[in-house]
Design a protein around this motif. Sequence first.
Motif, mmCIF file in Angstrom:
data_model
loop_
_atom_site.group_PDB
_atom_site.id
_atom_site.type_symbol
_atom_site.label_atom_id
_atom_site.label_comp_id
_atom_site.label_asym_id
_atom_site.label_seq_id
_atom_site.Cartn_x
_atom_site.Cartn_y
_atom_site.Cartn_z
ATOM 1 N N ASP A 107 -32.633 -15.267 -28.167
ATOM 2 C CA ASP A 107 -32.276 -14.217 -29.133
ATOM 3 C C ASP A 107 -31.646 -13.021 -28.425
ATOM 4 O O ASP A 107 -30.651 -12.447 -28.899
ATOM 5 C CB ASP A 107 -33.512 -13.766 -29.909
ATOM 6 N N LYS A 108 -32.228 -12.655 -27.298
ATOM 7 C CA LYS A 108 -31.704 -11.526 -26.524
ATOM 8 C C LYS A 108 -30.289 -11.821 -26.028
ATOM 9 O O LYS A 108 -29.404 -10.961 -26.084
ATOM 10 C CB LYS A 108 -32.627 -11.247 -25.340
ATOM 11 N N ILE A 109 -30.077 -13.055 -25.561
ATOM 12 C CA ILE A 109 -28.748 -13.441 -25.065
ATOM 13 C C ILE A 109 -27.731 -13.403 -26.201
ATOM 14 O O ILE A 109 -26.621 -12.899 -26.049
ATOM 15 C CB ILE A 109 -28.786 -14.851 -24.436
ATOM 16 N N PHE A 110 -28.121 -13.934 -27.365
ATOM 17 C CA PHE A 110 -27.218 -13.983 -28.511
ATOM 18 C C PHE A 110 -26.757 -12.576 -28.897
ATOM 19 O O PHE A 110 -25.555 -12.344 -29.122
ATOM 20 C CB PHE A 110 -27.913 -14.651 -29.700
ATOM 21 N N VAL A 111 -27.684 -11.653 -28.958
ATOM 22 C CA VAL A 111 -27.349 -10.267 -29.319
ATOM 23 C C VAL A 111 -26.405 -9.651 -28.290
ATOM 24 O O VAL A 111 -25.458 -8.933 -28.641
ATOM 25 C CB VAL A 111 -28.644 -9.421 -29.447
ATOM 26 N N THR A 112 -26.646 -9.955 -27.019
ATOM 27 C CA THR A 112 -25.817 -9.397 -25.946
ATOM 28 C C THR A 112 -24.386 -9.932 -26.036
ATOM 29 O O THR A 112 -23.412 -9.172 -25.898
ATOM 30 C CB THR A 112 -26.418 -9.732 -24.573
ATOM 31 N N ILE A 113 -24.254 -11.233 -26.256
ATOM 32 C CA ILE A 113 -22.911 -11.819 -26.403
ATOM 33 C C ILE A 113 -22.197 -11.155 -27.576
ATOM 34 O O ILE A 113 -21.023 -10.793 -27.485
ATOM 35 C CB ILE A 113 -23.000 -13.342 -26.635
ATOM 36 N N ASN A 114 -22.923 -11.003 -28.683
ATOM 37 C CA ASN A 114 -22.388 -10.379 -29.887
ATOM 38 C C ASN A 114 -21.822 -8.993 -29.601
ATOM 39 O O ASN A 114 -20.801 -8.590 -30.155
ATOM 40 C CB ASN A 114 -23.517 -10.274 -30.901
ATOM 41 N N ARG A 115 -22.507 -8.289 -28.705
ATOM 42 C CA ARG A 115 -22.093 -6.923 -28.389
ATOM 43 C C ARG A 115 -20.844 -6.896 -27.525
ATOM 44 O O ARG A 115 -19.944 -6.082 -27.737
ATOM 45 C CB ARG A 115 -23.240 -6.201 -27.668
#
Length: 471
Positions: A218-226
């Motif tokens: 989840d943390k990785i997904f949010v970071t990529i999104n950013r």
Amino acid sequence: MNKLLPEIEELFPISDTRKTFSETPLTKDFELLCFRDKLQVLNDVVRQTMMYDNIPNPENDVESLIGDSYTASLASIEYMKKNGIGCNHRSVIARKRNFDPDDIPTTHILTLVDDNNGETYQFDCSPYVGFKCGKVESIVNGQFYEEYVEVCGDLQDILNNMRVFTYKIQNEQLNEKELNDFLQLLCDAQKYEILNGFVAFCYELLYQSDYSSIVGKDKIFVTINRYNPYSLQFGVNEKINEKNNRSLEQIKLWREELNDLIPDDLDYKRQLELAQAIVQELIAIDSSFEKVLDLNGKKIPFSHISPRLFYEQGLNVVLLKPSSFKLGVSATIRESFLHKGNGAIGEYHPNVGAPTGLTGIKPMRMFHPHGYKYERSMDGPGDLFLVHEYASDILKIKRKLRNELGKYVANQEVMWYDGNTIIWDPIITNLVHTTDDASEASMHYLSAYPEHQLMTRFMYPNPKLVKEKRR
């Protein structure tokens, strides 16, 4: 420097218009060329001598010429410096084309180089088909990208270390300490906005790796999104739609220009550039537009196929022409190049005499400088495949077939596929085509899909790849 890159003394002009690559920049002695054309020849040579790998081994990518746009930039700078061509060479991260959103990230790297008068040229020999890839042009009167950031100093150190870690991730070589070091490196990279695309790419690799459970999906997904909200897999729908709409507007403009050139039969080189830009932008929107070659179980996108691949694999092209089907000997000819029906690689059935479906350009105009003469005779069924054979060996088979088959209809009128008669002669209806070397094979394998050709007939062929490699 890679041994396959030729010395300047090995770059001989091509002035015979009967040759496939006679419309390259090198039609006279290299030293007599203008600065831009010298750069273009070197660009052509480096680009076709590479094999694409988006996660190369940073320890030997420049030496092996297996890598990405950064590899291509570093290798071309080394090549230019060795031959005393240009000055102030620098690798730069290029971001934002005129139709891209303002905050678009990038991982594209190219070269800027100056002439002795201080004029700057963009030199992009990235080993794939894309916007301005393979082009050398002055940017004095206008840049192709809004932003160029030189890869140097601390930024270069961070980028180089990111490449080391991504290669290790790809090969599952990270220990716990290295994983923590990598995560810290990605934090350090965030102080350079130009590295956003690279940061997002690294997190995408982490997401797809076994390390994702440690870091947290989840943390990785949010970071990529950013850092890359335009990612097709991880991005924001509104952002992706915005980018795609801008791309479609640009495609419309390219199509309008292309549609003006095709009916008037003008500027084949520009036609090809526009067609490639259109299709590659469509691929960026929807990857299903990409075609692939299945080679030994590895799927290689058509737009990544280079002469170097054919050179290393010892591959040549066999193309059965419509005349072989009209005569009823296509099966006989096919079997002559194979072994009891086996051995055909990457086979497909093109009609290279008809305009392509996506852009309407005419493949035979891109096949050979005299290709237009054979457009009607090539408009019909075809069979194209690769074989692991020397060019000299399949040439003998081709000549034998041409001499033995079709003699009884020579110089006679035959009803053709368009409903009209055609004169059967040894040039127009000669049954089968084979390639002479890796450069021609790379181009002619994609003859029905010129929009995907990395190697085009307007490029100077590397003479070291033209020499037949012994397997």
